[in-house]
Design an enzyme around this catalytic site. Structure first.
Site, mmCIF file in Angstrom:
data_model
loop_
_atom_site.group_PDB
_atom_site.id
_atom_site.type_symbol
_atom_site.label_atom_id
_atom_site.label_comp_id
_atom_site.label_asym_id
_atom_site.label_seq_id
_atom_site.Cartn_x
_atom_site.Cartn_y
_atom_site.Cartn_z
ATOM 1 N N ASN A 80 41.690 40.189 44.181
ATOM 2 C CA ASN A 80 42.726 40.592 45.139
ATOM 3 C C ASN A 80 43.353 39.353 45.762
ATOM 4 O O ASN A 80 43.731 38.458 45.039
ATOM 5 C CB ASN A 80 42.198 41.599 46.172
ATOM 6 C CG ASN A 80 43.363 42.327 46.845
ATOM 7 O OD1 ASN A 80 44.455 42.418 46.281
ATOM 8 N ND2 ASN A 80 43.160 42.826 48.033
ATOM 9 N N ASP A 128 42.985 47.225 49.100
ATOM 10 C CA ASP A 128 43.946 47.977 48.286
ATOM 11 C C ASP A 128 43.882 49.483 48.567
ATOM 12 O O ASP A 128 44.705 50.244 48.063
ATOM 13 C CB ASP A 128 43.727 47.710 46.793
ATOM 14 C CG ASP A 128 44.531 46.498 46.311
ATOM 15 O OD1 ASP A 128 45.407 46.026 47.055
ATOM 16 O OD2 ASP A 128 44.283 46.029 45.196
ATOM 17 N N THR A 135 41.376 40.308 38.797
ATOM 18 C CA THR A 135 41.695 39.954 40.184
ATOM 19 C C THR A 135 40.483 39.965 41.090
ATOM 20 O O THR A 135 39.526 40.713 40.845
ATOM 21 C CB THR A 135 42.760 40.930 40.752
ATOM 22 O OG1 THR A 135 43.211 40.459 42.017
ATOM 23 C CG2 THR A 135 42.214 42.341 40.905
ATOM 24 N N SER A 162 45.572 50.329 42.284
ATOM 25 C CA SER A 162 45.974 48.992 41.831
ATOM 26 C C SER A 162 47.426 49.022 41.357
ATOM 27 O O SER A 162 47.969 50.076 41.046
ATOM 28 C CB SER A 162 45.069 48.560 40.674
ATOM 29 O OG SER A 162 45.498 47.340 40.131
ATOM 30 N N SER A 163 48.011 47.834 41.314
ATOM 31 C CA SER A 163 49.332 47.696 40.685
ATOM 32 C C SER A 163 49.230 47.034 39.314
ATOM 33 O O SER A 163 50.250 46.826 38.652
ATOM 34 C CB SER A 163 50.247 46.840 41.567
ATOM 35 O OG SER A 163 50.487 47.479 42.791
ATOM 36 N N THR A 219 45.935 37.332 41.700
ATOM 37 C CA THR A 219 45.600 38.039 40.469
ATOM 38 C C THR A 219 46.029 37.185 39.275
ATOM 39 O O THR A 219 46.713 36.176 39.433
ATOM 40 C CB THR A 219 46.270 39.440 40.470
ATOM 41 O OG1 THR A 219 45.926 40.093 41.676
ATOM 42 C CG2 THR A 219 45.883 40.291 39.304
#
Ligand code: GLY
Length: 603
Positions: A418, A440, A416, A469-470, A398
């Site tokens: 990923n 994810d 991103t 998502s983070s 990312t």
């Protein structure tokens, strides 16, 4: 380009609590447009993980473009020179503070195809994680182009096509592979080799990966970018790109259809705004978990004087942070998902609930029995708990970029595909590498993904759904509603904790943005019950240009011993997230890139 290093004396004004709520938040910084000064600062600023992308942003600003234009140009260049992390085959989340004080959170997260059923990755009764990480089933409909066009249509000032010039030129003329590109090509060569276009563009004719400094030429990608520059996102979602991509995916076992593409929409989300130490911290809401968990952890930290605690004992400081992280990530595993599909309890941000979460915090030992909390007004019987544990590697994934212009437009954007090179599938003739964002999702309750994250019901696969998502693009505003800090990071779940620590170092510990980004970090994600710490060796510190004098809270052997004595299982990590940020001091902007990567910042 340069980064100056100045001490930022944070204003620890204990101002009146500003209103916040979630999900329908009232942002109190909206200002009368007429009262907005023509310029807020005397300079512009940008930071990305690659000098060419930072340069592209600064060129656009020089030309009269604003931060929205410049961030789009930078993101497009990153997709060319840093394609293992992000690109137009992936997605993004953009948090924007406009010069007139409005905030926007643009969600360009990928969506699952209509044929994506919950057991799509199950074979012979077991989840096969290979399927969600590599190959035709791993991708959701890419969202980055739609998000950027939405940003540009509403707020851009230069022509859309102009923003593509640098990316097209670099794709066509070639660029020298960076260290991280070469490293990820070497790591993923076998998987890339499985797909003819990936092999043809990213590997040598004998199948070997390109090495650092060798030239990557991407003529197909240049052509694709030119089409989008000329015809807009419709060409991508409703035209030739969608058709060619879906035909190719179908031929190798994929499920995405032209209808999935034509239905894709970037969405406006309501940001999470939370008062902290007299500032408003604005974060990105679901489908990101970042804004919510950062807000949770700041609330857990509120009763403590972190400046005093860290000054007296970094061990006590990091211990407190680790305990907050465990509790937040335990909640993440059960409660978080796409809020268009599941009820993400707003009471996760209830102050009483968060005090209760920390009621068993002990100064003398690490807690071992942390489980998810049950926020008010929620029936836990409806939401199965998540268990399981695994180690995950500290890979860099990312990318986070940030741009601020002199008028007061600020953009924090995380993009991103990923994990490195996404699904590894390049669509022939397009140069576009598709994401593997389907990984994810929770593949099955208790099954960890590539980051070792476990999830449950709330994040299970469903048609059209966005995976959790983070990514945590974050903005900090002062009591006048003016931006003072923005930050965000790359690194899977480490994004959340890296961003938290940059915030704490600037707002609580009084550090400048570049010291805050360079400083040592820790990471705990509940499962596995392991506390990762950035190795405090002199060698590692000097790689990051961080001297002990510059980082008074560097994690050396003494800190590690102290954390172990409290009962933490400590593991050494090379790096925990790659962060970028900007800080305003009076009428000057200061940008900082992470010394853990080969980025660049300019102001
Ligand atoms: N793909 C990493 C994230 O969105 O958290």
């Amino acid at each position: 380009m340069f980064v100056s290093r100045r001490q930022f004396v944070s204003q620890l004004a204990a101002g009146a609590s500003l209103a916040w709520c979630f999900p329908s938040v009232t942002l109190s910084m909206a200002q009368d447009r007429r009262s907005v000064p023509r310029t807020l600062t005397t300079n512009h600023a940008a930071a990305t993980v690659h000098p060419s992308a930072t340069q592209a942003a600064m060129d656009i600003l020089q030309e009269g473009g604003n931060a929205i234009d410049a961030s789009i140009a930078a993101a497009l260049v990153l997709g060319v020179v840093d394609g293992h992390n992000s690109g137009i085959g992936g997605g993004c989340l953009a948090l924007i503070r406009l010069a007139d004080g409005r905030m926007r959170a643009i969600d360009g997260r990928e969506t699952a195809g209509a044929a994506a059923v919950p057991d799509i990755f199950v074979r012979n009764g077991k989840v096969d994680p290979q399927l969600s990480q590599t190959g035709p089933l791993a991708s959701g409909v890419p969202g980055q182009i739609a998000a950027m066009q939405r940003m540009h249509q509403a707020h851009g000032v230069l022509p859309w096509s102009r923003l593509f010039a640098a990316a097209v030129r670099i794709a066509e003329e070639g660029h020298a592979a960076s260290r991280s590109t070469a490293r990820t090509l070497a790591a993923e060569a076998d998987n890339l080799n499985r797909f003819p276009a990936s092999r043809g563009v990213l590997l040598k004719s004998n199948g070997d990966p390109l090495r650092e400094g060798e030239i990557v030429i991407q003529r197909d990608l240049a052509r694709t970018l030119r089409h989008i520059a000329d015809h807009g996102s419709r060409w991508f979602y409703e035209g030739e790109f969608a058709k060619v991509t879906c035909e190719y995916l179908a031929s190798i076992g994929g499920i995405l259809t032209p209808t999935d593409f034509s239905r894709y929409q970037a969405l406006d989300r309501t940001p999470i705004a939370r008062e902290y130490r007299g500032y408003q911290v604005i974060g990105f809401p679901p489908p990101s978990s970042g804004g919510l968990h950062i807000a949770q952890m700041l609330e857990m930290l509120r009763p403590y004087s972190l400046a005093t605690r860290f000054a007296e004992s970094p061990v006590a400081g990091y211990h407190l942070l680790a305990e907050c992280m465990k509790r937040a990530f335990a909640d993440r595993a059960s409660w978080l998902g796409d809020s268009d599909y599941v009820n993400v309890p707003p009471t996760l941000l209830d102050v009483g609930y968060l005090r209760e979460r920390m009621a068993d915090f002990s100064e003398t030992h690490a807690s071992t029995q942390i489980d998810r909390g049950v926020p008010p007004h929620v029936d836990p019987a409806n939401v199965p708990n998540a268990h399981a544990a695994t180690e995950s590697e500290d890979r860099k994934h990312t990318t986070h970029l940030t741009v601020a212009d002199a008028w007061g437009n600020w953009v924090a954007m995380t993009c991103t595909v990923n994990t490195s090179w996404g699904s590894k599938v390049m669509v022939p003739g397009t140069g576009v590498v598709l994401n593997n964002e389907m990984d994810d999702f929770s593949l099955a309750p208790g099954t960890p993904n590539a980051f070792g994250l476990v999830g449950s019901f709330a994040n299970k696969v469903a048609p059209g759904k966005r995976p959790l998502s983070s990514m945590s693009p974050t903005m900090v505003l002062d009591q006048q509603g003016l931006p003072v800090v923005t930050c965000g990071a790359a690194g899977g779940p480490r994004i959340i904790n890296a961003t938290l620590q940059v915030l704490i170092r600037t707002l609580d510990l009084g550090q400048s943005i570049d010291d805050a980004i360079a400083g040592s970090r820790i990471h705990h994600q509940w499962r596995p019950d392991t506390l990762s710490v950035e190795n405090g060796s002199a060698e590692k510190r000097s790689e990051r240009n961080v001297s002990l004098a510059r980082d008074p809270f560097a994690i050396g052997p003494d800190v590690v011993e102290g954390l172990e004595a409290l009962g933490h299982t400590v593991r050494s990590a090379e790096f925990l997230g790659i962060a970028q940020g900007i800080q305003r001091q009076g009428d000057r902007l200061f940008a900082a890139h992470d010394p853990r990567a080969q980025g660049a910042s300019a102001h």
